[in-house]
Design an enzyme around this catalytic site. Structure first.
Site, PDB file in Angstrom:
ATOM      1  N   GLY A   8      13.601 -72.446  13.671  1.00  0.00           N
ATOM      2  CA  GLY A   8      13.644 -70.987  13.634  1.00  0.00           C
ATOM      3  C   GLY A   8      14.822 -70.475  12.834  1.00  0.00           C
ATOM      4  O   GLY A   8      15.482 -69.512  13.218  1.00  0.00           O
ATOM      5  N   ALA A   9      15.088 -71.141  11.683  1.00  0.00           N
ATOM      6  CA  ALA A   9      16.337 -70.867  10.962  1.00  0.00           C
ATOM      7  C   ALA A   9      16.153 -70.051   9.684  1.00  0.00           C
ATOM      8  O   ALA A   9      17.035 -70.037   8.831  1.00  0.00           O
ATOM      9  CB  ALA A   9      17.040 -72.189  10.666  1.00  0.00           C
ATOM     10  N   ASP A  43       5.805 -81.526  11.810  1.00  0.00           N
ATOM     11  CA  ASP A  43       6.527 -80.454  12.499  1.00  0.00           C
ATOM     12  C   ASP A  43       5.787 -80.111  13.803  1.00  0.00           C
ATOM     13  O   ASP A  43       4.582 -79.850  13.787  1.00  0.00           O
ATOM     14  CB  ASP A  43       6.561 -79.232  11.559  1.00  0.00           C
ATOM     15  CG  ASP A  43       7.495 -78.149  12.044  1.00  0.00           C
ATOM     16  OD1 ASP A  43       8.462 -78.468  12.750  1.00  0.00           O
ATOM     17  OD2 ASP A  43       7.261 -76.967  11.678  1.00  0.00           O
ATOM     18  N   HIS A  44       6.501 -80.121  14.900  1.00  0.00           N
ATOM     19  CA  HIS A  44       5.931 -79.736  16.210  1.00  0.00           C
ATOM     20  C   HIS A  44       4.678 -80.517  16.598  1.00  0.00           C
ATOM     21  O   HIS A  44       3.670 -79.928  16.995  1.00  0.00           O
ATOM     22  CB  HIS A  44       5.639 -78.227  16.256  1.00  0.00           C
ATOM     23  CG  HIS A  44       6.870 -77.393  16.226  1.00  0.00           C
ATOM     24  ND1 HIS A  44       7.695 -77.223  17.311  1.00  0.00           N
ATOM     25  CD2 HIS A  44       7.458 -76.707  15.204  1.00  0.00           C
ATOM     26  CE1 HIS A  44       8.726 -76.469  16.968  1.00  0.00           C
ATOM     27  NE2 HIS A  44       8.616 -76.140  15.694  1.00  0.00           N
ATOM     28  N   ASP A  70       7.193 -82.620  20.186  1.00  0.00           N
ATOM     29  CA  ASP A  70       7.758 -81.464  20.877  1.00  0.00           C
ATOM     30  C   ASP A  70       7.204 -81.410  22.299  1.00  0.00           C
ATOM     31  O   ASP A  70       6.145 -80.853  22.551  1.00  0.00           O
ATOM     32  CB  ASP A  70       7.404 -80.191  20.090  1.00  0.00           C
ATOM     33  CG  ASP A  70       7.961 -78.948  20.748  1.00  0.00           C
ATOM     34  OD1 ASP A  70       8.577 -79.075  21.827  1.00  0.00           O
ATOM     35  OD2 ASP A  70       7.774 -77.850  20.194  1.00  0.00           O
ATOM     36  N   ASN A 125      15.372 -75.951   9.755  1.00  0.00           N
ATOM     37  CA  ASN A 125      13.941 -75.714   9.481  1.00  0.00           C
ATOM     38  C   ASN A 125      13.682 -74.317   8.924  1.00  0.00           C
ATOM     39  O   ASN A 125      14.090 -73.318   9.541  1.00  0.00           O
ATOM     40  CB  ASN A 125      13.160 -75.832  10.789  1.00  0.00           C
ATOM     41  CG  ASN A 125      12.947 -77.259  11.209  1.00  0.00           C
ATOM     42  OD1 ASN A 125      13.605 -78.169  10.715  1.00  0.00           O
ATOM     43  ND2 ASN A 125      12.034 -77.464  12.132  1.00  0.00           N
ATOM     44  N   ILE A 126      12.974 -74.285   7.814  1.00  0.00           N
ATOM     45  CA  ILE A 126      12.710 -73.000   7.150  1.00  0.00           C
ATOM     46  C   ILE A 126      11.245 -72.908   6.748  1.00  0.00           C
ATOM     47  O   ILE A 126      10.746 -73.731   5.980  1.00  0.00           O
ATOM     48  CB  ILE A 126      13.618 -72.846   5.916  1.00  0.00           C
ATOM     49  CG1 ILE A 126      15.090 -72.782   6.366  1.00  0.00           C
ATOM     50  CG2 ILE A 126      13.247 -71.591   5.115  1.00  0.00           C
ATOM     51  CD1 ILE A 126      16.084 -73.023   5.277  1.00  0.00           C
ATOM     52  N   GLY A 181       9.356 -67.380  13.383  1.00  0.00           N
ATOM     53  CA  GLY A 181       8.747 -66.161  12.855  1.00  0.00           C
ATOM     54  C   GLY A 181       9.753 -65.204  12.236  1.00  0.00           C
ATOM     55  O   GLY A 181      10.920 -65.553  12.015  1.00  0.00           O
ATOM     56  N   SER A 192       9.421 -69.300   7.522  1.00  0.00           N
ATOM     57  CA  SER A 192       9.158 -67.869   7.368  1.00  0.00           C
ATOM     58  C   SER A 192       9.706 -67.302   6.053  1.00  0.00           C
ATOM     59  O   SER A 192       9.064 -66.450   5.424  1.00  0.00           O
ATOM     60  CB  SER A 192       9.737 -67.079   8.547  1.00  0.00           C
ATOM     61  OG  SER A 192       9.058 -67.434   9.726  1.00  0.00           O
TER      62      SER A 192
HETATM   63  P1  13P Z   1      11.232 -70.059  10.795  1.00  0.00           P
HETATM   64  O1  13P Z   1      10.049 -69.334  11.368  1.00  0.00           O
HETATM   65  O2  13P Z   1      12.511 -69.371  11.168  1.00  0.00           O
HETATM   66  O3  13P Z   1      11.122 -70.277   9.345  1.00  0.00           O
HETATM   67  O4  13P Z   1      11.301 -71.504  11.515  1.00  0.00           O
HETATM   68  C1  13P Z   1      10.503 -72.563  11.034  1.00  0.00           C
HETATM   69  C2  13P Z   1      10.522 -73.733  11.951  1.00  0.00           C
HETATM   70  O5  13P Z   1      11.305 -73.865  12.862  1.00  0.00           O
HETATM   71  C3  13P Z   1       9.510 -74.779  11.693  1.00  0.00           C
HETATM   72  O6  13P Z   1       9.520 -75.770  12.671  1.00  0.00           O
HETATM   73  O1  G3H Z   2       7.387 -73.692  13.654  1.00  0.00           O
HETATM   74  C1  G3H Z   2       6.391 -73.271  13.096  1.00  0.00           C
HETATM   75  C2  G3H Z   2       6.270 -73.327  11.621  1.00  0.00           C
HETATM   76  O2  G3H Z   2       6.648 -72.098  11.039  1.00  0.00           O
HETATM   77  C3  G3H Z   2       4.885 -73.726  11.235  1.00  0.00           C
HETATM   78  O3  G3H Z   2       4.014 -72.670  11.426  1.00  0.00           O
HETATM   79  O4  G3H Z   2       2.262 -73.775  12.798  1.00  0.00           O
HETATM   80  O5  G3H Z   2       1.796 -71.626  11.579  1.00  0.00           O
HETATM   81  O6  G3H Z   2       2.063 -73.767  10.315  1.00  0.00           O
HETATM   82  P1  G3H Z   2       2.421 -72.981  11.541  1.00  0.00           P
HETATM   83 ZN    ZN Z   3      10.033 -75.096  14.633  1.00  0.00          ZN
END
Ligand code: 13P
Ligand code: G3H
Ligand code: ZN
Length: 309
Positions: free
Chosen positions: A212-213, A82-83, A104, A254-255, A181, A257
């Site tokens: 961010g979903a 992720d990212h 990203d 993506n979930i 977040g 939070s």
């Molecule tokens: P949330 O912060 O909405 O859960 O998004 C997570 C996310 O996009 C991880 O890449």
């Molecule tokens: O997009 C971000 C995700 O919620 C991952 O968060 O980089 O703090 O692990 P993190």
């Molecule tokens: Zn993300």
């Protein structure tokens, strides 16, 4: 079943009008809660690891936890970075067994984003790994980088065809108004479905990703606040908007939070109700159960991917 990349799962999701859940994993209880839920409802899964998660839990530990989940569930599971922000990080994850990576480059110029993304795609595809790119910039916090609302920007639909063609990416994350977040909207939740629709028209059949979903489920926010926490104003993406996105070109949602919230709310409750508790299994166990409940509901009622494994 071995780990899979995202090609087949996205093709089916696009055709079926549903989305695959991409859940962030950081420890054993989170991996177990998510994968036990998916097993019960027979859903394909993406387990994603941020560079922060990798630093926290260690690449090998996370891979072995995911391999254990694979044995326990026999589901199609992709393990995704992720990212990813550098070629070196993506390469390290590919070399270490990930089946999908995100590069990203959304904070770079269009040309630099293309160059970086293409470099990752060339290496990834030579190893059977799929790549997610990003155009447009979400607000919120990722690792230690905070993007303010002013610095964020919607995806420009007129750029997507050139980006996809020149990079060869397998999926594209776009910015339509969500943010990372627990504090996504101050007023009414608004998403630019017009941008999603236009992107879908320009890239027929191509999988789009929504970051961010999290819905920032109000019951969990209340629980956190009722048991000594302080999250006034926490607000996420309404579930009906996610269902709409999943029925359009969005194939990956993506979930993270919501998982954090479910876990934290549950642990706070246990400590508030039994202040003398000091056995980690007595608070991590209920937290794992709550994650399972949350994920099951997402898979069945929000993403629509139950029964698709
Ligand atoms: P949330 O912060 O909405 O859960 O998004 C997570 C996310 O996009 C991880 O890449
Ligand atoms: O997009 C971000 C995700 O919620 C991952 O968060 O980089 O703090 O692990 P993190
Ligand atoms: Zn993300």
């Amino acid at each position: 079943m071995p780990l899979v990349n995202t090609v087949e799962m996205f093709k089916k999701a696009y055709e079926g009008g549903y989305a695959i859940g991409a859940f962030n994993v950081n420890n054993m209880e989170i991996v177990q809660g998510i994968t036990e839920a998916a097993k019960e409802v027979k859903a394909p899964l993406i387990l994603q690891v941020s560079s922060g998660a990798r630093k926290y839990a260690n690449h090998t530990y996370l891979m072995k936890l995911i391999e254990a989940a694979l044995i326990e569930t026999d589901l199609p599971i992709a393990v995704h970075l992720d990212h990813g922000d550098t070629f070196e990080l993506c390469k390290s994850c590919i070399d270490g067994g990930f089946t999908s990576v995100m590069i990203d480059g959304s904070h770079h110029s269009f040309e630099d984003n293309i160059a970086l993304t293409k470099k990752v795609v060339d290496y990834a595809h030579a190893h059977g790994v799929t790549v997610e790119g990003e155009l447009g910039r979400l607000a919120g916090v990722e690792d230690d980088v905070k993007v303010s609302a002013e610095e964020s920007s919607y995806t420009r639909p007129e750029e997507v065809e050139e980006f996809v063609k020149r990079t060869g990416v397998d999926s594209l994350a776009i910015a339509i108004g969500t943010s990372h977040g627990a504090f996504k909207f101050t007023g009414e939740a608004k998403l630019r479905f017009d941008i999603l629709e236009e992107v879908g028209k320009r890239l027929p059949g191509f999988p789009i990703v929504l970051h961010g979903a999290s819905s920032v489920i109000p019951e969990y926010v209340d629980m956190v606040n009722n048991y000594g926490g302080k999250m006034p104003g926490a607000k996420g993406v309404p579930e009906e908007m996610l269902r709409k996105a999943a029925s359009m070109a969005v194939c990956k949602i993506n979930i993270d939070s919501d998982l954090r919230l479910a876990m934290t709310a549950t642990i706070r409750k246990v400590f508030a109700e039994t202040p003398g508790e000091f056995d980690p299994r007595k608070y991590l166990g209920p937290a794992r159960d709550e994650i399972k409940k949350l994920v099951k509901n997402k898979l069945i009622n929000v993403l629509g991917c139950a029964g698709q494994a």
